[in-house]
Design a protein around this motif. Structure first.
Motif, short mmCIF file in Angstrom:
data_model
loop_
_atom_site.label_atom_id
_atom_site.label_comp_id
_atom_site.label_asym_id
_atom_site.label_seq_id
_atom_site.Cartn_x
_atom_site.Cartn_y
_atom_site.Cartn_z
N GLU A 147 59.44 -52.00 7.47
CA GLU A 147 58.33 -51.99 8.76
C GLU A 147 58.29 -50.50 8.93
OE1 GLU A 147 56.23 -53.93 9.94
OE2 GLU A 147 57.17 -55.45 8.20
N SER B 274 49.26 -45.12 7.86
CA SER B 274 48.70 -44.19 8.76
C SER B 274 49.17 -43.98 9.88
CB SER B 274 47.24 -44.98 9.10
OG SER B 274 47.32 -45.96 9.91
N ASP B 275 50.29 -44.34 9.84
CA ASP B 275 51.28 -44.31 11.33
C ASP B 275 52.23 -42.90 11.05
OD1 ASP B 275 52.64 -43.99 13.60
OD2 ASP B 275 53.57 -46.33 13.67
N GLU C 106 48.11 -43.44 0.15
CA GLU C 106 47.22 -44.56 -0.25
C GLU C 106 47.27 -44.94 -1.54
OE1 GLU C 106 44.90 -48.07 -0.03
OE2 GLU C 106 46.15 -47.05 1.40
N ARG D 79 55.73 -49.30 6.35
CA ARG D 79 54.46 -50.06 5.88
C ARG D 79 53.21 -49.63 6.24
NH1 ARG D 79 54.64 -55.40 4.50
NH2 ARG D 79 56.91 -55.56 5.32
N ASP D 80 52.95 -49.17 7.47
CA ASP D 80 51.81 -48.70 8.09
C ASP D 80 51.80 -47.39 7.75
OD1 ASP D 80 49.45 -47.71 9.32
OD2 ASP D 80 50.14 -48.53 11.33
N ARG E 121 50.52 -46.37 -2.37
CA ARG E 121 50.86 -47.87 -1.89
C ARG E 121 50.18 -48.76 -2.93
NH1 ARG E 121 48.30 -51.53 0.74
NH2 ARG E 121 46.33 -50.38 0.64
#
Length: 229
Positions: free
Chosen positions: A121, A127-128, A185, A124-125, A188
């Motif tokens: 977690e 963009s953060d 990206e 996972r994001d 990922r």
């Protein structure tokens, strides 16, 4: 598996163990602040010989690094070992990337084992960057893609004529600028596509007819993926 405390294992000892893990090693040399943050979020565990520490069908949201010892891979908790995992390897990458459950159980083969675990977690994001920087997340996803590709290459070396080998050529490659959000990206996406390929390879049937059909289906599906480079 029980949690390791500072009383059980001094930080200097843990640092030495982690020096063998490329992801941690890179942060030690490039960004000490990010390394210390990662250390504060890492769960360290100790398991004794014969202990089953990860079970089939459990959620795979934690990525584990085996720092010491050997583990036996079991189709289920009570089955005969089908593989061995050695120190330095990652545990549960495919299930984590695909948001699936663990496909096997793991039991300690040697006298004991030490593991480090990181919650997905935190990464996972993509963009953060409030916690981990772009550079740290790039390093994390490069590690994931390299690990999955390494396992695919091992399979290909063992069976170079496998009908799923051509599917490797459909894996999207990144040709833009490195160290950018765009590369993150792309990594990922690549990790997910590689994990799907490896999952299909491991589950592929033995008979040639079924394998041929699987290849045709894979080729048809791959037409929606653009190969760059």
């Amino acid at each position: 598996m029980r949690r390791i405390t500072r009383e059980d294992c001094p930080p200097d000892t843990l640092h030495r163990l982690l020096a063998g893990v490329t992801f941690y090693k890179e942060l030690i040399h490039t960004d000490q602040t990010q390394f210390e943050l990662l250390m504060s979020l890492t769960q360290f565990g100790f398991a004794e010989q014969g202990e089953t520490l990860l079970h089939k069908d459990e959620p795979a949201n934690i990525l584990y690094f085996l720092l010491r010892g050997e583990l036996e891979v079991l189709a289920d908790d009570n089955s005969t070992p089908i593989n061995i995992i050695s120190a330095g390897e990652l545990l549960g990458v495919m299930a984590m990337v695909l948001d699936d459950r663990r496909s096997a159980s793991l039991r300690v083969k040697t006298r004991n084992a030490i593991l480090a675990g990181v919650d997905y977690e935190h990464f996972r994001d993509i963009s953060d960057f409030s916690m981990f920087t772009l550079a740290t997340k790039l390093s994390f996803f490069r590690m994931l893609t390299a690990n999955i590709r390494w396992n695919i290459e091992k399979n290909r070396f063992a069976n170079p004529s496998h009908p799923l080998v051509p599917r490797l050529r459909t894996i999207p490659l990144f040709s833009g600028s490195r160290d950018t959000p765009e590369e993150l990206e792309a990594l990922r996406v690549q990790a997910h596509v590689l994990a799907e390929l490896l999952c299909d390879w491991n589950a592929s049937p033995a008979d040639a007819t079924a394998l041929t059909n699987a290849t045709v289906q894979a080729d048809a599906t791959s037409t929606t993926i653009t190969t760059v480079g």
